[in-house]
Design a protein around this motif. Structure first.
Motif, short mmCIF file in Angstrom:
data_model
loop_
_atom_site.label_atom_id
_atom_site.label_comp_id
_atom_site.label_asym_id
_atom_site.label_seq_id
_atom_site.Cartn_x
_atom_site.Cartn_y
_atom_site.Cartn_z
N UNK A 159 0.38 7.48 -6.01
CA UNK A 159 -0.73 8.44 -5.96
C UNK A 159 -0.21 9.85 -5.72
N UNK A 160 0.77 9.98 -4.84
CA UNK A 160 1.33 11.30 -4.50
C UNK A 160 2.26 11.84 -5.58
N UNK A 161 2.61 10.99 -6.56
CA UNK A 161 3.54 11.41 -7.61
C UNK A 161 2.98 11.13 -9.00
N UNK A 162 1.66 11.31 -9.16
CA UNK A 162 1.04 11.11 -10.46
C UNK A 162 1.58 12.13 -11.47
N UNK A 163 1.61 11.72 -12.73
CA UNK A 163 2.07 12.60 -13.78
C UNK A 163 1.08 13.76 -13.95
N UNK A 164 1.57 15.00 -14.09
CA UNK A 164 0.66 16.14 -14.31
C UNK A 164 -0.03 16.04 -15.66
N UNK A 165 -1.20 16.62 -15.74
CA UNK A 165 -1.98 16.61 -16.99
C UNK A 165 -2.12 18.03 -17.51
N UNK A 166 -2.76 18.17 -18.68
CA UNK A 166 -2.99 19.49 -19.25
C UNK A 166 -1.81 19.98 -20.06
N UNK A 167 -1.74 21.31 -20.18
CA UNK A 167 -0.72 21.96 -20.98
C UNK A 167 -1.34 23.13 -21.73
N UNK A 168 -0.55 23.93 -22.42
CA UNK A 168 -1.10 25.10 -23.13
C UNK A 168 -2.26 24.74 -24.05
N UNK A 169 -3.40 25.35 -23.81
CA UNK A 169 -4.58 25.14 -24.65
C UNK A 169 -5.39 23.90 -24.35
N UNK A 199 0.82 -1.21 0.00
CA UNK A 199 0.00 0.00 0.00
C UNK A 199 0.86 1.26 0.00
N UNK A 200 2.01 1.22 0.67
CA UNK A 200 2.91 2.37 0.68
C UNK A 200 3.41 2.69 -0.74
N UNK A 201 3.62 1.65 -1.54
CA UNK A 201 4.09 1.85 -2.92
C UNK A 201 3.01 2.52 -3.75
N UNK A 202 1.77 2.04 -3.67
CA UNK A 202 0.69 2.64 -4.47
C UNK A 202 0.35 4.04 -3.97
N UNK A 203 0.49 4.29 -2.66
CA UNK A 203 0.29 5.64 -2.14
C UNK A 203 1.38 6.58 -2.65
N UNK A 204 2.60 6.07 -2.74
CA UNK A 204 3.71 6.87 -3.29
C UNK A 204 3.41 7.23 -4.74
N UNK A 228 6.45 -2.69 -9.60
CA UNK A 228 7.83 -2.85 -9.17
C UNK A 228 8.72 -1.70 -9.67
N UNK A 229 8.34 -1.08 -10.78
CA UNK A 229 9.03 0.15 -11.20
C UNK A 229 8.82 1.24 -10.14
N UNK A 230 7.60 1.33 -9.63
CA UNK A 230 7.30 2.33 -8.61
C UNK A 230 8.01 2.00 -7.30
N UNK A 231 8.08 0.72 -6.97
CA UNK A 231 8.79 0.30 -5.76
C UNK A 231 10.27 0.69 -5.85
N UNK A 232 10.85 0.54 -7.04
CA UNK A 232 12.25 0.92 -7.25
C UNK A 232 12.42 2.43 -7.16
N UNK A 233 11.41 3.18 -7.63
CA UNK A 233 11.48 4.64 -7.55
C UNK A 233 11.37 5.11 -6.10
N UNK A 234 10.57 4.39 -5.32
CA UNK A 234 10.38 4.75 -3.91
C UNK A 234 11.58 4.35 -3.07
N UNK A 235 12.16 3.19 -3.38
CA UNK A 235 13.32 2.69 -2.63
C UNK A 235 14.45 2.38 -3.60
N UNK A 236 15.11 3.40 -4.16
CA UNK A 236 16.18 3.13 -5.14
C UNK A 236 17.42 2.55 -4.46
#
Length: 343
Positions: A138-148, A131-136, A296-304
């Protein structure tokens, strides 16, 4: 988002078939996804350590000449140190098979614990780590939008009203946004005080130059003071652009529908709402065939894993005898149990 590894896509049962009771394949999988290191550099000798598979550690063992004496470096470090598996005393194949179950929700929970030989306590500890990995994430979702780009935003209150002596419980505010064309979206818990935290979430998850469409909530009034184009809809019917209002309503309702339906299920605990939200959104945004890859990519990003910059607290450098006898430090094998990362 990183692309899926070649040969990594597989469904729930294919994943089990690949890794069940196969620790060698499990460790290779974890290395390929950055959870475990591919190499470790000794911080004293600046040379690559070698991996001791039976002990799950990296050992230096370099021999140097110092004042006509030979000395061997005994720097040793656990393969799991600092990683998602830090402190783990369970076989790697069990960990990734348990993740596979937790993400896909296949089979009966008690049956999975029994098949993997895990106690309820160990299972609960590992689920907390997952759950800590998926919460991490959630807190680091890619931003959306952009000009226009048009992004509809809204806030909603999740949960149920439970009246106990006049008090309401089991609720959480959630804020979200969705691109009108691509349907890319984000959802994030909105903490108290709502007005103060709202703008920080907008700036975190919505790119500058975005056309943001919202309702008339006063908390949205400062959006135009930043690098955004702000449009306001009015559900009372006096807004001129009725199509824009309709599009906004449909987008946001669809965004929150599945999540709201899920949070109202019996047994949901208010203090775990963020955990539930993170797990659900992670499942929604990844297919069953690649969800383990991204976890597991996210787990590696959280605990490199990073040992190069590490300075050992104590390293044994022992003198060798003249007949060049090899000396090795004693390192105990891993025991079975739950992870320290969840403590």
């Amino acid at each position: 988002m990183a692309s899926v590894c070649s040969g990594c896509e597989c469904n729930y049962f294919e994943f089990i078939q690949k890794f069940y009771k196969n620790n060698e394949a499990a460790i290779a999988y974890l290395r390929d996804h950055g959870v475990l290191p591919l190499e470790v550099i000794c911080p004293l000798c600046k040379t690559p350590c070698y991996y001791r598979a039976q002990r799950h550690d990296w050992y230096c063992g370099v021999t140097r000449k110092i004042h006509h004496r030979k000395k061997r470096c005994h720097y040793v470090v656990s393969d799991y140190k600092g990683s998602f598996l830090s402190g783990a005393k369970m076989e790697p194949y069990k960990i990734i098979c348990f993740v596979n179950h937790w993400l896909n929700k296949r089979g009966h929970y008690k049956t999975v614990l029994q098949c993997l030989g895990l106690s309820r306590k160990t299972g609960a500890a590992w689920q907390k780590s997952f759950a800590e990995v998926t919460e991490h994430w959630l807190d680091n979702q890619e931003p959306i939008g952009g000009p226009g780009v048009v992004v509809d935003i809204d806030e909603t209150l999740f949960g149920k009203m439970k009246h106990e002596k006049g008090k309401s419980q089991s609720q959480i505010w959630v804020f979200g946004g969705i691109e009108r064309d691509s349907k890319n979206y984000f959802i994030s818990p909105l903490e108290e005080p709502l007005t103060e935290n709202l703008m920080s979430l907008i700036q975190k998850y919505i790119l500058p130059g975005t056309v943001i469409v919202s309702n008339r909530w006063n908390a949205y009034s400062s959006i135009s003071d930043h690098d955004y184009v702000h449009q306001v809809i009015n559900h009372s019917g006096d807004f001129v652009d009725k199509e824009n209002a309709k599009a906004h309503t449909q987008s946001v309702e669809l965004l929150f529908h599945d999540v709201k339906e899920w949070t109202l299920k019996p047994g949901s605990r208010p203090h775990f709402y963020k955990q539930y939200l993170a797990q659900l959104l992670f499942q929604q945004q990844h297919t069953h065939s690649n969800i383990n890859h991204y976890f597991f990519r996210e787990a590696a990003r959280m605990y490199p894993p990073d040992f190069e910059a590490e300075e050992p607290s104590s390293v044994s450098v022992a003198e060798e005898s003249s007949d060049n006898e090899s000396q090795e430090s004693d390192v105990s094998d891993e025991d079975e149990g739950s992870p320290s990362t969840s403590e």
